[in-house]
Design a protein around this motif. Structure first.
Motif, PDB file in Angstrom:
ATOM      1  N   TYR A  23       0.838  -1.208   0.000  1.00 49.45           N
ATOM      2  CA  TYR A  23       0.000   0.000   0.000  1.00 49.45           C
ATOM      3  C   TYR A  23       0.878   1.266   0.000  1.00 49.45           C
ATOM      4  O   TYR A  23       0.650   2.201  -0.773  1.00 49.45           O
ATOM      5  CB  TYR A  23      -0.949   0.008   1.217  1.00 49.45           C
ATOM      6  CG  TYR A  23      -1.671   1.323   1.293  1.00 49.45           C
ATOM      7  CD1 TYR A  23      -2.774   1.556   0.478  1.00 49.45           C
ATOM      8  CD2 TYR A  23      -1.188   2.360   2.091  1.00 49.45           C
ATOM      9  CE1 TYR A  23      -3.390   2.803   0.477  1.00 49.45           C
ATOM     10  CE2 TYR A  23      -1.795   3.595   2.090  1.00 49.45           C
ATOM     11  CZ  TYR A  23      -2.903   3.817   1.286  1.00 49.45           C
ATOM     12  OH  TYR A  23      -3.495   5.050   1.278  1.00 49.45           O
TER      13      TYR A  23
ATOM     14  N   ASP B  99       0.981   4.171  -2.743  1.00 48.76           N
ATOM     15  CA  ASP B  99       0.503   5.497  -2.322  1.00 48.76           C
ATOM     16  C   ASP B  99       1.592   6.562  -2.500  1.00 48.76           C
ATOM     17  O   ASP B  99       1.322   7.660  -2.961  1.00 48.76           O
ATOM     18  CB  ASP B  99       0.081   5.407  -0.848  1.00 48.76           C
ATOM     19  CG  ASP B  99      -0.487   6.718  -0.317  1.00 48.76           C
ATOM     20  OD1 ASP B  99      -1.421   7.257  -0.961  1.00 48.76           O
ATOM     21  OD2 ASP B  99      -0.018   7.200   0.735  1.00 48.76           O
TER      22      ASP B  99
ATOM     23  N   SER C  67      -1.597   6.198  11.465  1.00 50.10           N
ATOM     24  CA  SER C  67      -2.750   5.305  11.284  1.00 50.10           C
ATOM     25  C   SER C  67      -3.979   5.869  11.978  1.00 50.10           C
ATOM     26  O   SER C  67      -3.875   6.546  13.001  1.00 50.10           O
ATOM     27  CB  SER C  67      -2.434   3.920  11.814  1.00 50.10           C
ATOM     28  OG  SER C  67      -1.710   4.026  12.996  1.00 50.10           O
TER      29      SER C  67
ATOM     30  N   THR D 158     -10.115   3.998  11.078  1.00 50.50           N
ATOM     31  CA  THR D 158     -10.631   3.392   9.850  1.00 50.50           C
ATOM     32  C   THR D 158      -9.801   3.902   8.673  1.00 50.50           C
ATOM     33  O   THR D 158      -9.168   4.945   8.758  1.00 50.50           O
ATOM     34  CB  THR D 158     -12.097   3.810   9.588  1.00 50.50           C
ATOM     35  OG1 THR D 158     -12.147   5.234   9.585  1.00 50.50           O
ATOM     36  CG2 THR D 158     -13.035   3.248  10.617  1.00 50.50           C
ATOM     37  N   GLY D 159      -9.825   3.158   7.601  1.00 56.78           N
ATOM     38  CA  GLY D 159      -9.148   3.603   6.384  1.00 56.78           C
ATOM     39  C   GLY D 159      -7.669   3.280   6.402  1.00 56.78           C
ATOM     40  O   GLY D 159      -7.128   2.781   7.392  1.00 56.78           O
ATOM     41  N   ALA D 160      -7.035   3.596   5.285  1.00 55.48           N
ATOM     42  CA  ALA D 160      -5.624   3.262   5.103  1.00 55.48           C
ATOM     43  C   ALA D 160      -4.749   4.235   5.897  1.00 55.48           C
ATOM     44  O   ALA D 160      -5.198   5.340   6.233  1.00 55.48           O
ATOM     45  CB  ALA D 160      -5.302   3.367   3.620  1.00 55.48           C
TER      46      ALA D 160
ATOM     47  N   LYS E 279      -2.084   7.143   6.653  1.00 54.59           N
ATOM     48  CA  LYS E 279      -2.023   8.427   5.939  1.00 54.59           C
ATOM     49  C   LYS E 279      -0.579   8.928   5.882  1.00 54.59           C
ATOM     50  O   LYS E 279       0.069   9.086   6.924  1.00 54.59           O
ATOM     51  CB  LYS E 279      -2.903   9.448   6.679  1.00 54.59           C
ATOM     52  CG  LYS E 279      -4.344   8.969   6.831  1.00 54.59           C
ATOM     53  CD  LYS E 279      -5.178   9.908   7.671  1.00 54.59           C
ATOM     54  CE  LYS E 279      -4.822   9.972   9.124  1.00 54.59           C
ATOM     55  NZ  LYS E 279      -5.342   8.939  10.000  1.00 54.59           N
TER      56      LYS E 279
ATOM     57  N   ASN F 219      -5.207  12.585   0.549  1.00 57.20           N
ATOM     58  CA  ASN F 219      -6.368  12.446   1.429  1.00 57.20           C
ATOM     59  C   ASN F 219      -6.855  13.823   1.878  1.00 57.20           C
ATOM     60  O   ASN F 219      -6.594  14.279   2.999  1.00 57.20           O
ATOM     61  CB  ASN F 219      -6.022  11.567   2.639  1.00 57.20           C
ATOM     62  CG  ASN F 219      -7.267  10.995   3.272  1.00 57.20           C
ATOM     63  OD1 ASN F 219      -8.333  11.616   3.215  1.00 57.20           O
ATOM     64  ND2 ASN F 219      -7.147   9.820   3.869  1.00 57.20           N
TER      65      ASN F 219
ATOM     66  N   LYS G 164      -9.439  13.923   5.036  1.00 54.11           N
ATOM     67  CA  LYS G 164      -8.851  13.775   6.374  1.00 54.11           C
ATOM     68  C   LYS G 164      -7.875  14.920   6.658  1.00 54.11           C
ATOM     69  O   LYS G 164      -7.728  15.332   7.807  1.00 54.11           O
ATOM     70  CB  LYS G 164      -8.206  12.404   6.536  1.00 54.11           C
ATOM     71  CG  LYS G 164      -9.278  11.329   6.656  1.00 54.11           C
ATOM     72  CD  LYS G 164      -8.811  10.015   7.228  1.00 54.11           C
ATOM     73  CE  LYS G 164     -10.021   9.120   7.476  1.00 54.11           C
ATOM     74  NZ  LYS G 164      -9.766   7.711   7.395  1.00 54.11           N
TER      75      LYS G 164
ATOM     76  N   SER H  70      -5.940  -0.068  15.613  1.00 48.76           N
ATOM     77  CA  SER H  70      -7.356   0.179  15.323  1.00 48.76           C
ATOM     78  C   SER H  70      -8.161  -1.058  15.726  1.00 48.76           C
ATOM     79  O   SER H  70      -7.927  -2.148  15.200  1.00 48.76           O
ATOM     80  CB  SER H  70      -7.541   0.435  13.829  1.00 48.76           C
ATOM     81  OG  SER H  70      -8.896   0.229  13.499  1.00 48.76           O
TER      82      SER H  70
ATOM     83  N   GLU I  99      -9.717  -2.899  12.735  1.00 49.72           N
ATOM     84  CA  GLU I  99      -8.846  -3.741  11.908  1.00 49.72           C
ATOM     85  C   GLU I  99      -8.692  -5.123  12.551  1.00 49.72           C
ATOM     86  O   GLU I  99      -8.716  -6.149  11.864  1.00 49.72           O
ATOM     87  CB  GLU I  99      -7.480  -3.045  11.761  1.00 49.72           C
ATOM     88  CG  GLU I  99      -6.599  -3.683  10.714  1.00 49.72           C
ATOM     89  CD  GLU I  99      -5.199  -3.068  10.650  1.00 49.72           C
ATOM     90  OE1 GLU I  99      -4.747  -2.439  11.632  1.00 49.72           O
ATOM     91  OE2 GLU I  99      -4.545  -3.261   9.614  1.00 49.72           O
TER      92      GLU I  99
END
Ligand code: 3SK
Length: 515
Positions: free
Chosen positions: A99, A103, A176, A179-181, A183, A380, A383, A425, A428
């Motif tokens: 990822y 990214d 981190s 939620t979500g990937a 950043k 992003n 966010k 998280s 997760e």
């Protein structure tokens, strides 16, 4: 504090301020030492070697290394060239790195030999733009086309570096959320300087005579300041350690290298105090300790001070602000609190309507204003807007302020948990548990242990007729996620508390567990 000049390059700045210390030890790692003179030479060669690979200003490179002098040289070499190191956690999985490669669109990767197999798995079969691999400290033959870090650095003549702007994107750290990937948090050249001035010099009062040692690794914002930007700004010496910061590994460095400043997290301090081989005060040279990552329980601070005769300065920082903005001070420590704003930063507590709280002992959301805030989260916008609100940065933490101006931690305003100082998280972990064939549903919460430190606990409902053990589910999570995310406790239950619409009521589980 006056700001640095507009044209500012943090690596060149460090070389300049340490020009008179060429023979002094800058870095001590598991393999040897590097003087300030050698460090400057290697940084300038690394900068030129990156350019020689075709990397240009603002190109990004992945930095995935265990703590050692190669990490420091790679980071500063990239900054010197205006190339942007994307510093990543060494404890993650190939899926996480895949990822981050996609990214960041990193064009090259600087990697420890021990982490190369995981990185290669990440690169195999997933889209990425890595064209060059530079491998640090390999004892094995390298894959075709890869460079040996030491030879690669030595092969270039020292470069002059890039005339960067202080506000130029300089490096990334991944942050981190619940939620979500993760950043990509984009920091500038000047941000390193600000944190070194305001906290490194302003609060810790680091001096040339200090030897510092951080249990928190360099890829964390906390470790990066602790063991790189702060000590090198003061001409101090740094002890770096590749292995996990177990109590024994820390004791070895404390007694062998006699650090005067130690940085850790509460779980680590608790573990050291409980260890049978805790060294006596006479065996170490500590003048000051720092703690961050989660709130330091009063009892741990008091027992540490009683044993070693030195204070633990508890503070809170964030990846977004780069380092600590609220902290206790040497000689003014109130254990159980996070102290007061670090000079140069302003903090506000806001109520649910966003109004600033002026009364005492009322819990509110913590916002920070200060010169070291990140520019944005990469890719992003939503966010970024939510976190970086004009001059203010939302921390996601809840705090209260007592009549004397000391701040006390009161939890998160999202569901994130901090376990041993690292964010986890719960969603997760839950999403991973339910991938097990025997698990119907799961809810993960933070549970306080006897010392008041947060550990993850999962409540698991099994499918009818299915069986699973606690150890089996823990191993299952460790296999799928970064191992530190596994739930420390698992309780099997017949159902989870839910709202009428079927939403899991984690607060009820938290109340039951922590009452
Ligand atoms: O966890 C913290 O308090 C912290 C401290 C310094 C830098 C970054 C972080 C997340």
């Amino acid at each position: 504090t006056a700001p640095p000049p507009d044209r500012f390059n943090f690596a060149r700045h460090l070389i300049e301020v340490n020009a008179g210390r060429a023979a002094k030890t800058a870095l001590i790692d598991d393999a040897g030492q590097l003087s300030y003179g050698q460090l400057a030479d290697q940084v300038q060669r690394c900068s030129a070697a990156l350019n020689a690979l075709g990397l240009r200003r603002e190109d990004r490179v992945l930095l995935l290394m265990h703590d050692c002098s190669d990490w420091v040289v790679s980071f500063l070499g990239a900054l010197h060239a205006g190339v942007v190191p994307v510093c990543v956690n060494t404890l993650l999985t190939a899926k996480d790195y895949a990822y981050m490669l996609a990214d960041s669109r990193a064009q090259a990767a600087l990697v420890s030999a021990a982490l190369l197999p995981t990185l290669q798995t990440a690169m195999d079969g997933t889209p990425h733009e890595v064209k060059q691999l530079i491998v640090s400290r390999s004892k094995e033959p390298l894959p075709a086309g890869a460079h040996d870090w030491t030879q690669w650095v030595a092969s270039s003549e020292p470069g002059t570096g890039a005339d960067t702007h202080g506000d130029e994107p300089a490096f990334w750290l991944y942050s981190s959320g619940s939620t979500g990937a993760p950043k990509g948090t984009v920091h500038t050249q000047a941000n390193l300087w600000w944190t070194a001035e305001l906290y490194g010099k302003g609060v810790l009062r680091l001096q040339e005579s200090d030897v510092v040692f951080s249990a928190a690794k360099l890829f964390f914002a906390y470790g990066l300041g602790n063991a790189l930007s702060f000590p090198l700004s003061a001409g101090a010496s740094v002890v770096l350690m590749a292995e996990r910061p177990t109590p024994q590994a820390c004791f070895r460095r404390m007694t062998e290298h006699q650090p005067t400043v130690f940085y850790g997290a509460p779980t680590g301090y608790g573990g050291m105090l409980a260890a049978p081989d805790l060294p006596p005060r006479s065996a170490v040279s500590l003048r000051l300790c720092s703690s961050a990552g989660e709130a330091l329980p009063r009892d741990i601070g008091e027992r540490w001070t009683a044993h070693f005769g030195c204070e633990i300065i508890d503070g809170i920082g964030s990846t977004e602000m780069l380092h600590i903005f609220l902290s206790n001070r040497p000689g003014d420590v109130r254990y159980g609190t996070t102290g007061k704003p670090v000079p140069g930063y302003e903090v506000q507590l806001r109520d649910e309507d966003g109004s600033v709280i002026t009364s005492h002992n009322q819990i509110g959301d913590l916002y920070i204003q200060g010169p070291s805030a990140a520019l944005m989260y990469w890719n992003n916008r939503a966010k970024s807007r939510d976190t970086f609100q004009g001059p203010w940065t939302k921390s996601g933490d809840k705090y209260l302020r007592d009549p004397d101006g000391y701040y006390t931690y009161a939890g998160r305003n999202d569901d994130m948990l901090k376990v041993s100082g690292i964010y986890v998280s719960p969603f997760e972990v839950e999403a991973t548990l339910v991938q097990h064939s025997a698990v119907l549903e799961a809810a993960v919460i933070g549970k306080n242990d006897d010392e008041g430190l947060t550990k993850t606990k999962a409540f698991v409902v099994l499918k009818p007729g299915q069986q699973a053990t606690e150890a089996e589910l823990q191993a299952f999570v460790k296999e799928k996620l970064a191992p530190y995310k596994y739930p420390r406790f698992i309780e099997f239950v017949s159902e989870l508390p839910k709202t009428a619409t079927g939403k899991i009521q984690r607060f009820k589980l938290r109340e039951l567990e922590n009452q």
